[in-house]
Write a protein that holds these residues in place. Structure first.
Motif, mmCIF file in Angstrom:
data_model
loop_
_atom_site.group_PDB
_atom_site.id
_atom_site.type_symbol
_atom_site.label_atom_id
_atom_site.label_comp_id
_atom_site.label_asym_id
_atom_site.label_seq_id
_atom_site.Cartn_x
_atom_site.Cartn_y
_atom_site.Cartn_z
ATOM 1 N N ALA A 63 0.842 -1.198 0.000
ATOM 2 C CA ALA A 63 0.000 0.000 0.000
ATOM 3 C C ALA A 63 0.879 1.250 0.000
ATOM 4 O O ALA A 63 1.999 1.240 0.518
ATOM 5 C CB ALA A 63 -0.899 -0.008 1.231
ATOM 6 N N ALA A 64 0.352 2.330 -0.545
ATOM 7 C CA ALA A 64 1.058 3.610 -0.551
ATOM 8 C C ALA A 64 1.170 4.156 0.871
ATOM 9 O O ALA A 64 0.371 3.825 1.748
ATOM 10 C CB ALA A 64 0.317 4.612 -1.429
ATOM 11 N N LEU A 65 2.152 4.987 1.091
ATOM 12 C CA LEU A 65 2.347 5.642 2.379
ATOM 13 C C LEU A 65 1.142 6.536 2.675
ATOM 14 O O LEU A 65 0.776 7.380 1.857
ATOM 15 C CB LEU A 65 3.618 6.499 2.324
ATOM 16 C CG LEU A 65 4.065 7.170 3.614
ATOM 17 C CD1 LEU A 65 4.570 6.124 4.602
ATOM 18 C CD2 LEU A 65 5.162 8.178 3.323
ATOM 19 N N PRO A 66 0.498 6.375 3.850
ATOM 20 C CA PRO A 66 -0.645 7.225 4.190
ATOM 21 C C PRO A 66 -0.231 8.700 4.272
ATOM 22 O O PRO A 66 0.882 9.016 4.692
ATOM 23 C CB PRO A 66 -1.093 6.712 5.557
ATOM 24 C CG PRO A 66 -0.536 5.339 5.655
ATOM 25 C CD PRO A 66 0.748 5.362 4.864
ATOM 26 N N GLU A 67 -1.104 9.582 3.893
ATOM 27 C CA GLU A 67 -0.813 11.015 3.859
ATOM 28 C C GLU A 67 -0.329 11.541 5.212
ATOM 29 O O GLU A 67 0.577 12.360 5.265
ATOM 30 C CB GLU A 67 -2.071 11.753 3.414
ATOM 31 C CG GLU A 67 -1.898 12.969 2.565
ATOM 32 C CD GLU A 67 -0.765 13.005 1.566
ATOM 33 O OE1 GLU A 67 0.058 13.920 1.679
ATOM 34 O OE2 GLU A 67 -0.681 12.157 0.649
ATOM 35 N N ASP A 68 -0.907 11.067 6.310
ATOM 36 C CA ASP A 68 -0.497 11.547 7.635
ATOM 37 C C ASP A 68 0.932 11.163 7.989
ATOM 38 O O ASP A 68 1.531 11.772 8.872
ATOM 39 C CB ASP A 68 -1.442 11.019 8.725
ATOM 40 C CG ASP A 68 -2.712 11.830 8.836
ATOM 41 O OD1 ASP A 68 -2.821 12.871 8.141
ATOM 42 O OD2 ASP A 68 -3.597 11.437 9.606
ATOM 43 N N ARG A 69 1.500 10.167 7.327
ATOM 44 C CA ARG A 69 2.885 9.767 7.606
ATOM 45 C C ARG A 69 3.886 10.649 6.877
ATOM 46 O O ARG A 69 5.081 10.524 7.072
ATOM 47 C CB ARG A 69 3.113 8.308 7.177
ATOM 48 C CG ARG A 69 2.303 7.249 7.892
ATOM 49 C CD ARG A 69 2.653 7.047 9.361
ATOM 50 N NE ARG A 69 4.051 7.062 9.703
ATOM 51 C CZ ARG A 69 4.841 5.999 9.764
ATOM 52 N NH1 ARG A 69 4.387 4.812 9.484
ATOM 53 N NH2 ARG A 69 6.096 6.126 10.120
ATOM 54 N N ARG A 70 3.418 11.591 6.055
ATOM 55 C CA ARG A 70 4.302 12.444 5.254
ATOM 56 C C ARG A 70 4.652 13.767 5.931
ATOM 57 O O ARG A 70 5.444 14.532 5.406
ATOM 58 C CB ARG A 70 3.667 12.722 3.899
ATOM 59 C CG ARG A 70 3.485 11.482 3.063
ATOM 60 C CD ARG A 70 2.671 11.792 1.801
ATOM 61 N NE ARG A 70 2.431 10.591 1.048
ATOM 62 C CZ ARG A 70 3.153 10.209 0.003
ATOM 63 N NH1 ARG A 70 4.147 10.946 -0.418
ATOM 64 N NH2 ARG A 70 2.855 9.089 -0.629
ATOM 65 N N PHE A 71 4.027 14.096 7.074
ATOM 66 C CA PHE A 71 4.267 15.372 7.747
ATOM 67 C C PHE A 71 4.602 15.082 9.203
ATOM 68 O O PHE A 71 3.778 14.499 9.923
ATOM 69 C CB PHE A 71 3.033 16.265 7.625
ATOM 70 C CG PHE A 71 3.238 17.655 8.151
ATOM 71 C CD1 PHE A 71 4.191 18.498 7.594
ATOM 72 C CD2 PHE A 71 2.496 18.119 9.206
ATOM 73 C CE1 PHE A 71 4.390 19.772 8.079
ATOM 74 C CE2 PHE A 71 2.685 19.397 9.712
ATOM 75 C CZ PHE A 71 3.634 20.231 9.144
ATOM 76 N N PRO A 72 5.809 15.464 9.672
ATOM 77 C CA PRO A 72 6.266 15.049 11.003
ATOM 78 C C PRO A 72 5.277 15.261 12.156
ATOM 79 O O PRO A 72 5.035 14.315 12.904
ATOM 80 C CB PRO A 72 7.565 15.845 11.190
ATOM 81 C CG PRO A 72 8.073 16.001 9.799
ATOM 82 C CD PRO A 72 6.842 16.211 8.949
ATOM 83 N N PRO A 73 4.691 16.438 12.347
ATOM 84 C CA PRO A 73 3.778 16.578 13.498
ATOM 85 C C PRO A 73 2.561 15.644 13.432
ATOM 86 O O PRO A 73 2.110 15.141 14.458
ATOM 87 C CB PRO A 73 3.351 18.052 13.442
ATOM 88 C CG PRO A 73 4.492 18.738 12.770
ATOM 89 C CD PRO A 73 4.949 17.745 11.726
ATOM 90 N N ARG A 74 2.034 15.397 12.241
ATOM 91 C CA ARG A 74 0.894 14.479 12.121
ATOM 92 C C ARG A 74 1.341 13.028 12.256
ATOM 93 O O ARG A 74 0.618 12.194 12.809
ATOM 94 C CB ARG A 74 0.164 14.685 10.786
ATOM 95 C CG ARG A 74 -0.677 15.940 10.774
ATOM 96 C CD ARG A 74 -1.699 15.943 9.656
ATOM 97 N NE ARG A 74 -1.185 15.591 8.362
ATOM 98 C CZ ARG A 74 -0.872 16.459 7.398
ATOM 99 N NH1 ARG A 74 -1.018 17.749 7.594
ATOM 100 N NH2 ARG A 74 -0.423 16.040 6.238
ATOM 101 N N ASP A 75 2.527 12.713 11.763
ATOM 102 C CA ASP A 75 3.040 11.347 11.841
ATOM 103 C C ASP A 75 3.162 10.893 13.298
ATOM 104 O O ASP A 75 2.906 9.736 13.618
ATOM 105 C CB ASP A 75 4.397 11.264 11.137
ATOM 106 C CG ASP A 75 4.966 9.861 11.116
ATOM 107 O OD1 ASP A 75 4.192 8.891 11.009
ATOM 108 O OD2 ASP A 75 6.200 9.731 11.201
ATOM 109 N N LEU A 76 3.523 11.795 14.188
ATOM 110 C CA LEU A 76 3.693 11.440 15.606
ATOM 111 C C LEU A 76 2.385 11.052 16.273
ATOM 112 O O LEU A 76 2.387 10.441 17.336
ATOM 113 C CB LEU A 76 4.318 12.621 16.366
ATOM 114 C CG LEU A 76 5.757 12.945 15.972
ATOM 115 C CD1 LEU A 76 6.224 14.206 16.697
ATOM 116 C CD2 LEU A 76 6.685 11.782 16.251
ATOM 117 N N ARG A 77 1.263 11.359 15.639
ATOM 118 C CA ARG A 77 -0.046 11.046 16.215
ATOM 119 C C ARG A 77 -0.460 9.596 15.960
ATOM 120 O O ARG A 77 -1.530 9.178 16.381
ATOM 121 C CB ARG A 77 -1.084 12.022 15.683
ATOM 122 C CG ARG A 77 -0.771 13.476 16.079
ATOM 123 C CD ARG A 77 -1.752 14.438 15.490
ATOM 124 N NE ARG A 77 -3.085 14.155 15.980
ATOM 125 C CZ ARG A 77 -3.710 14.848 16.910
ATOM 126 N NH1 ARG A 77 -3.101 15.878 17.462
ATOM 127 N NH2 ARG A 77 -4.926 14.532 17.276
#
Length: 135
Positions: A63-77
């Motif tokens: 699967a493609a990388l989820p959009e939230d994993r592409r931005f550091p502050p959102r990825d931490l969630r």
């Protein structure tokens, strides 16, 4: 307690060949070896730059990388592994080099506690670079 040292980090990408090119062109890694992991159905490469190693996987049907994993502050969630970090001596010089190479700079931190940045590889995976001058 058992002794251990760091060996490598790893990322999954849609195209192994594109990732090998990107990691070589942008960050200076060279292929150490290529292999196939039957259990994961993965074309794989270990790339190396001096003592640093990075494993790159191209897995059939991934699967493609989820959009939230592409931005550091959102990825931490989201729980789980986040990124790998490399040390740079001068963040501003590193950022200038990344701009020259048209790298995708995702996030820059210039705080009292330290300086660093995140770039995205060709598949959107985050890689951190932390300024830590030689002592």
């Amino acid at each position: 307690m058992a002794e251990f040292t760091f060996h490598h980090g790893g990322v999954s990408v849609p195209s192994l060949d594109e990732a090998i090119d990107w990691y070589g062109r942008v960050l200076g890694f060279a292929v150490e070896k290529r292999f196939y992991i039957e259990a994961a159905r993965s074309r794989t490469a270990m790339v190396r730059k001096g003592p640093l190693r990075f494993e790159i996987f191209e897995v059939e049907g991934a699967a493609a990388l989820p959009e939230d994993r592409r931005f550091p502050p959102r990825d931490l969630r989201t729980h789980g592994n986040k990124h790998i970090a490399f040390r740079v001596e001068d963040l501003e010089a590193f950022l200038a080099e990344m701009e020259e190479k048209q790298a995708d700079v995702a996030f820059v931190v210039r705080e009292a506690f330290g300086k660093g940045c995140f770039i995205r590889d060709c598949a959107g995976n985050l890689i951190e670079f932390v300024e830590e001058p030689e002592l």
